[in-house]
Write a protein that holds these residues in place. Sequence first.
Motif, PDB file in Angstrom:
ATOM      1  N   LEU A   1       0.928  -1.398  -0.006  1.00 43.52           N
ATOM      2  CA  LEU A   1       0.124  -0.046   0.038  1.00 43.52           C
ATOM      3  C   LEU A   1       0.846   1.382   0.010  1.00 43.52           C
ATOM      4  O   LEU A   1       1.971   1.216   0.499  1.00 43.52           O
ATOM      5  CB  LEU A   1      -0.900   0.084   1.153  1.00 43.52           C
ATOM      6  N   HIS A   2       0.440   2.454  -0.622  1.00 38.00           N
ATOM      7  CA  HIS A   2       0.917   3.683  -0.670  1.00 38.00           C
ATOM      8  C   HIS A   2      -0.058   4.682  -0.451  1.00 38.00           C
ATOM      9  O   HIS A   2      -0.454   5.372  -1.424  1.00 38.00           O
ATOM     10  CB  HIS A   2       1.710   3.607  -2.191  1.00 38.00           C
ATOM     11  N   PRO A   3      -0.047   5.120   0.716  1.00 40.16           N
ATOM     12  CA  PRO A   3      -0.937   6.124   1.216  1.00 40.16           C
ATOM     13  C   PRO A   3      -0.593   7.445   0.689  1.00 40.16           C
ATOM     14  O   PRO A   3       0.538   7.789   0.586  1.00 40.16           O
ATOM     15  CB  PRO A   3      -1.013   6.130   2.752  1.00 40.16           C
ATOM     16  N   LEU A   4      -1.777   8.327   0.528  1.00 36.74           N
ATOM     17  CA  LEU A   4      -1.332   9.784   0.072  1.00 36.74           C
ATOM     18  C   LEU A   4      -0.456  10.628   0.996  1.00 36.74           C
ATOM     19  O   LEU A   4       0.211  11.257   0.512  1.00 36.74           O
ATOM     20  CB  LEU A   4      -2.636  10.446  -0.273  1.00 36.74           C
ATOM     21  N   ASP A   5      -0.538  10.287   2.269  1.00 35.13           N
ATOM     22  CA  ASP A   5       0.428  11.059   3.305  1.00 35.13           C
ATOM     23  C   ASP A   5       1.690  10.366   3.419  1.00 35.13           C
ATOM     24  O   ASP A   5       2.378  10.541   4.322  1.00 35.13           O
ATOM     25  CB  ASP A   5      -0.259  11.105   4.562  1.00 35.13           C
ATOM     26  N   ASP A   6       1.987   9.312   2.547  1.00 39.33           N
ATOM     27  CA  ASP A   6       3.234   8.624   2.586  1.00 39.33           C
ATOM     28  C   ASP A   6       4.670   9.697   2.835  1.00 39.33           C
ATOM     29  O   ASP A   6       4.640  10.764   1.992  1.00 39.33           O
ATOM     30  CB  ASP A   6       3.646   7.800   1.441  1.00 39.33           C
ATOM     31  N   THR A   7       5.569   9.229   3.664  1.00 38.98           N
ATOM     32  CA  THR A   7       6.505  10.304   3.890  1.00 38.98           C
ATOM     33  C   THR A   7       8.162   9.840   3.519  1.00 38.98           C
ATOM     34  O   THR A   7       9.019  10.456   3.854  1.00 38.98           O
ATOM     35  CB  THR A   7       6.717  10.519   5.576  1.00 38.98           C
ATOM     36  N   LEU A   8       8.084   8.702   2.729  1.00 40.34           N
ATOM     37  CA  LEU A   8       9.219   7.785   2.344  1.00 40.34           C
ATOM     38  C   LEU A   8      10.035   8.713   1.208  1.00 40.34           C
ATOM     39  O   LEU A   8      11.201   8.514   1.012  1.00 40.34           O
ATOM     40  CB  LEU A   8       9.231   6.449   2.352  1.00 40.34           C
ATOM     41  N   GLY A   9       9.281   9.317   0.376  1.00 42.21           N
ATOM     42  CA  GLY A   9       9.867   9.801  -0.745  1.00 42.21           C
ATOM     43  C   GLY A   9      10.540   8.885  -1.732  1.00 42.21           C
ATOM     44  O   GLY A   9      11.466   8.989  -2.001  1.00 42.21           O
ATOM     45  N   TRP A  10       9.349   7.765  -2.184  1.00 47.86           N
ATOM     46  CA  TRP A  10      10.104   7.002  -3.146  1.00 47.86           C
ATOM     47  C   TRP A  10      10.363   7.832  -4.501  1.00 47.86           C
ATOM     48  O   TRP A  10       9.878   8.448  -4.896  1.00 47.86           O
ATOM     49  CB  TRP A  10       8.999   5.971  -3.495  1.00 47.86           C
ATOM     50  N   GLU A  11      11.573   7.204  -5.149  1.00 52.07           N
ATOM     51  CA  GLU A  11      12.128   7.875  -6.118  1.00 52.07           C
ATOM     52  C   GLU A  11      11.005   7.457  -7.338  1.00 52.07           C
ATOM     53  O   GLU A  11      10.724   8.205  -8.375  1.00 52.07           O
ATOM     54  CB  GLU A  11      13.215   7.652  -6.586  1.00 52.07           C
ATOM     55  N   GLU A  12      10.832   6.187  -7.334  1.00 54.45           N
ATOM     56  CA  GLU A  12       9.909   5.689  -8.592  1.00 54.45           C
ATOM     57  C   GLU A  12       8.498   5.238  -7.835  1.00 54.45           C
ATOM     58  O   GLU A  12       7.500   5.932  -7.897  1.00 54.45           O
ATOM     59  CB  GLU A  12      10.478   4.201  -9.372  1.00 54.45           C
ATOM     60  N   ARG A  13       8.422   4.128  -7.350  1.00 51.17           N
ATOM     61  CA  ARG A  13       7.362   3.863  -6.665  1.00 51.17           C
ATOM     62  C   ARG A  13       7.774   2.685  -5.424  1.00 51.17           C
ATOM     63  O   ARG A  13       8.691   2.164  -5.536  1.00 51.17           O
ATOM     64  CB  ARG A  13       6.271   3.211  -7.364  1.00 51.17           C
ATOM     65  N   PRO A  14       6.709   2.565  -4.378  1.00 47.12           N
ATOM     66  CA  PRO A  14       7.246   1.498  -3.355  1.00 47.12           C
ATOM     67  C   PRO A  14       7.523  -0.094  -4.350  1.00 47.12           C
ATOM     68  O   PRO A  14       6.841  -0.169  -5.339  1.00 47.12           O
ATOM     69  CB  PRO A  14       5.968   1.501  -2.490  1.00 47.12           C
ATOM     70  N   PRO A  15       8.142  -0.834  -3.370  1.00 50.72           N
ATOM     71  CA  PRO A  15       8.300  -2.139  -3.802  1.00 50.72           C
ATOM     72  C   PRO A  15       7.064  -3.028  -3.837  1.00 50.72           C
ATOM     73  O   PRO A  15       5.997  -2.648  -3.276  1.00 50.72           O
ATOM     74  CB  PRO A  15       9.407  -2.695  -3.098  1.00 50.72           C
ATOM     75  N   GLY A  16       7.054  -4.139  -4.558  1.00 51.88           N
ATOM     76  CA  GLY A  16       5.906  -5.006  -4.671  1.00 51.88           C
ATOM     77  C   GLY A  16       4.820  -4.683  -5.608  1.00 51.88           C
ATOM     78  O   GLY A  16       4.925  -3.699  -6.436  1.00 51.88           O
TER      79      GLY A  16
ATOM     80  N   GLN B   1      14.732   5.941   3.556  1.00 55.14           N
ATOM     81  CA  GLN B   1      14.484   6.317   4.936  1.00 55.14           C
ATOM     82  C   GLN B   1      13.990   7.806   4.961  1.00 55.14           C
ATOM     83  O   GLN B   1      14.378   8.719   4.462  1.00 55.14           O
ATOM     84  CB  GLN B   1      15.974   5.950   5.851  1.00 55.14           C
ATOM     85  N   SER B   2      13.157   7.903   6.259  1.00 53.90           N
ATOM     86  CA  SER B   2      12.660   9.389   6.469  1.00 53.90           C
ATOM     87  C   SER B   2      13.713   9.862   7.367  1.00 53.90           C
ATOM     88  O   SER B   2      14.156   9.494   8.337  1.00 53.90           O
ATOM     89  CB  SER B   2      11.467   9.249   7.285  1.00 53.90           C
ATOM     90  N   ARG B   3      13.926  11.205   7.177  1.00 48.39           N
ATOM     91  CA  ARG B   3      14.805  12.136   7.980  1.00 48.39           C
ATOM     92  C   ARG B   3      13.738  13.215   8.613  1.00 48.39           C
ATOM     93  O   ARG B   3      13.118  13.804   8.059  1.00 48.39           O
ATOM     94  CB  ARG B   3      15.829  12.764   7.220  1.00 48.39           C
ATOM     95  N   VAL B   4      14.108  13.399   9.946  1.00 44.94           N
ATOM     96  CA  VAL B   4      13.397  14.142  10.717  1.00 44.94           C
ATOM     97  C   VAL B   4      14.334  15.484  10.932  1.00 44.94           C
ATOM     98  O   VAL B   4      15.472  15.424  11.275  1.00 44.94           O
ATOM     99  CB  VAL B   4      12.834  13.756  11.898  1.00 44.94           C
ATOM    100  N   ALA B   5      13.464  16.901  10.798  1.00 48.16           N
ATOM    101  CA  ALA B   5      14.237  17.974  11.006  1.00 48.16           C
ATOM    102  C   ALA B   5      13.409  19.035  11.562  1.00 48.16           C
ATOM    103  O   ALA B   5      12.477  18.904  11.880  1.00 48.16           O
ATOM    104  CB  ALA B   5      14.395  18.483   9.456  1.00 48.16           C
TER     105      ALA B   5
END
Length: 272
Positions: free
Chosen positions: A111-126, A175-179
């Motif tokens: 699944l790839h929710p609209l609020d995803d925060t991982l910043g996939w360059e293409e799309r998630p795996p699977g 990976q997600s980076r917090v700032a």
Amino acid sequence: MTGSDTSPSHSSPSFRLAYVPGVTPSKWVRVWNERLPDVPLSLLAVTPAEAFGALREGTADAGLVRLPVDRDDLSAIPLYTETTVVVIPKDHLLAAAEEVSAEDLAEELVLHPLDDTLGWEERPPGRPANERPATTADAIELVAAGVGLLAVPQSLARLHHRKDLTYRTLTGVPQSRVALSWQAADEAPDLVEEFIGIVRGRTVNSTRGRRAEAQKGQKQPRDQKERKPAKPARSGKPAAGSRTTGKPTARKTGGAGGSGRGRTGGKPRKRS
């Protein structure tokens, strides 16, 4: 409204901190309350989509957000990087592994929710789902119903913990980076600078900001200055007239009135 009608709270400084889901600001808030007890800190829970708007509009003085940040009008300093995990049902085959790679999800519905925060360059795996869930919370519900898996930062997996779900470390993915972010300016506001010092682990004495500025130029009172110890007396020849111990000074011989014992040997002079 007259000056007497103004509430004291309006003139008192305060600090408003926004934070996105998964980020836990409690440890920094605790340090803030210890160092600046006269400045209340209020927390504002926001979604990732709301976070930057709150900073730009001035609703929050600073925010704990997830990168990337638009540097045109916002400043940011990275704080830490989160581990990415995959959320799965407890009875899933992947639950037997200690960690999972992106290749292991090739045949899984991810699944790839609209609020995803991982910043996939293409799309998630699977394999992608026909529709994207609106939120991460919605995606968690689908995973619990047996409809797909979900890749998220570890803090979000903990936030949405369920007894029927578990998670495993996911390798080979972003990976997600917090700032910490705030409105861009030549210099950060004093209270923002105070919070920067706290999240960076500065001590009270090294923290820059209004407290450090207030201490500048204050001279140390004389009675608090360290007094230099008196210098010890230098060794050397004793002063004139002082008595010293040791061997007596040798007397000169051959002088007038001296005893014959003190004369040196030699022929006596003839008397005329």
